[in-house]
Design a protein around this motif. Structure first.
Motif, PDB file in Angstrom:
ATOM      1  N   ASP A   8      48.835  43.793  33.468  1.00  0.00           N
ATOM      2  CA  ASP A   8      48.842  43.221  32.334  1.00  0.00           C
ATOM      3  C   ASP A   8      48.070  44.132  31.244  1.00  0.00           C
ATOM      4  OD1 ASP A   8      48.787  40.237  33.045  1.00  0.00           O
ATOM      5  OD2 ASP A   8      47.591  40.878  34.432  1.00  0.00           O
ATOM      6  N   ASP A  41      53.465  42.362  34.240  1.00  0.00           N
ATOM      7  CA  ASP A  41      53.085  42.330  32.803  1.00  0.00           C
ATOM      8  C   ASP A  41      52.493  43.506  32.431  1.00  0.00           C
ATOM      9  OD1 ASP A  41      53.861  39.853  32.711  1.00  0.00           O
ATOM     10  OD2 ASP A  41      52.139  38.841  32.134  1.00  0.00           O
ATOM     11  N   ASN A  79      55.495  37.943  34.484  1.00  0.00           N
ATOM     12  CA  ASN A  79      56.286  36.866  34.120  1.00  0.00           C
ATOM     13  C   ASN A  79      56.851  37.227  32.737  1.00  0.00           C
ATOM     14  OD1 ASN A  79      53.423  36.355  33.314  1.00  0.00           O
ATOM     15  ND2 ASN A  79      54.008  35.183  31.886  1.00  0.00           N
ATOM     16  N   HIS A 114      51.488  39.013  41.087  1.00  0.00           N
ATOM     17  CA  HIS A 114      51.099  38.947  39.839  1.00  0.00           C
ATOM     18  C   HIS A 114      50.249  37.839  39.244  1.00  0.00           C
ATOM     19  CE1 HIS A 114      51.304  39.339  35.721  1.00  0.00           C
ATOM     20  NE2 HIS A 114      51.636  38.202  35.269  1.00  0.00           N
ATOM     21  N   HIS A 195      47.589  38.302  35.441  1.00  0.00           N
ATOM     22  CA  HIS A 195      48.198  37.433  34.725  1.00  0.00           C
ATOM     23  C   HIS A 195      47.272  36.463  33.788  1.00  0.00           C
ATOM     24  CE1 HIS A 195      50.923  34.386  33.548  1.00  0.00           C
ATOM     25  NE2 HIS A 195      50.326  33.318  34.294  1.00  0.00           N
TER      26      HIS A 195
HETATM   27 MN    MN Z   1      51.391  37.237  33.072  1.00  0.00          MN
END
Ligand code: MN
Length: 240
Positions: A8, A41, A79, A114, A195
């Motif tokens: 992230d 991410d 994502n 994730h 995430h």
């Molecule tokens: Mn994410």
């Protein structure tokens, strides 16, 4: 020797201070590691490996230099950057691993995710996820010009304010029972994921054994990593 985990970072041209902090992390902390795992991410958006943006080249060069010095780099999709493919991974010296990979982390079986697949209460997101992870959608999307794909990505970010937000409040937390189920099925006593932007260590009981779910933080005002070695794991935060 030790192993590092990050997730992230949401690298983007609009956040150069995060890129700088990441390069500093690579040159100082990651250089000492035997492996670096990037759990999704990593990039705020990914429109295809043929994107010629300068940031992507700079990040690939820095990662490849680290790999050249003997640090294994593993990457699993988030994502936002799920379209990152083998072309870019090769350029960056990274090995792509599936979401849900189990590794032996100094004797502890550890599940790596994730985290978005654990948000099972968000039914519409899971439907969207299934669609965009499938070949038909991806083939159709990648067949468009870079300019068209950039426009679609910008539109998507504009449409949903929460998609553009870094605040944990705007991201749904995982469903704890789903994490429990996945850990039991994988026969692990540790899960590491990101995430949710809710860094924490959650003690659990899995298959009647003490276990733990460790959540990485996103990189914003602070940076986060997990450092693992023979003595255990640490969740580390430092200011950017
Ligand atoms: Mn994410």
């Amino acid at each position: 020797m030790h192993t590092l985990f990050i997730s992230d970072l949401h690298l983007h041209e609009s956040r150069p201070q995060i890129t700088r902090a990441f390069f500093h992390f690579l040159r100082t902390q990651a250089i000492e590691a035997e492996a670096l795992y990037i759990l999704g991410d990593f990039f705020d958006v990914w429109i295809g490996d043929d994107d010629d943006a300068q940031l992507l080249q700079e990040v690939a060069d820095e990662l490849f230099a680290l790999k050249d010095k003997g640090v294994a780099i593993y990457y699993l999709h988030g994502n936002r950057d799920f379209l990152l493919g083998t072309d870019y991974a090769n350029k960056a010296g990274m090995t792509l691993i599936p979401d849900g990979t189990v590794i032996d982390l100094y004797g502890t079986p550890t599940l790596l995710m994730h985290g978005d697949s654990l948000c099972t209460s968000d039914v519409s997101y899971q439907q969207f996820r299934t669609m965009v992870r499938g070949a038909p959608w991806q083939t159709q999307f990648l067949a468009q010009s870079i300019a068209a794909r950039r426009a679609i990505a910008a539109q998507l970010r504009e449409k949903s304010e929460s998609m553009n937000s870094m605040k944990a409040d705007d991201i749904l937390d995982i469903t704890p029972a789903e994490a429990q189920t996945q850990m039991e099925a994988a026969r692990v006593t540790r899960l590491i994921h990101g995430h949710t932007h809710r860094p924490a260590r959650h003690p659990l009981i899995i298959n009647e054994q003490p276990a733990e779910r460790i959540v990485l933080g996103d990189w914003h005002d602070s940076a986060w990593c997990i450092k693992a070695d023979e003595n255990g794991v640490e969740l580390i935060e430092w200011k950017i």
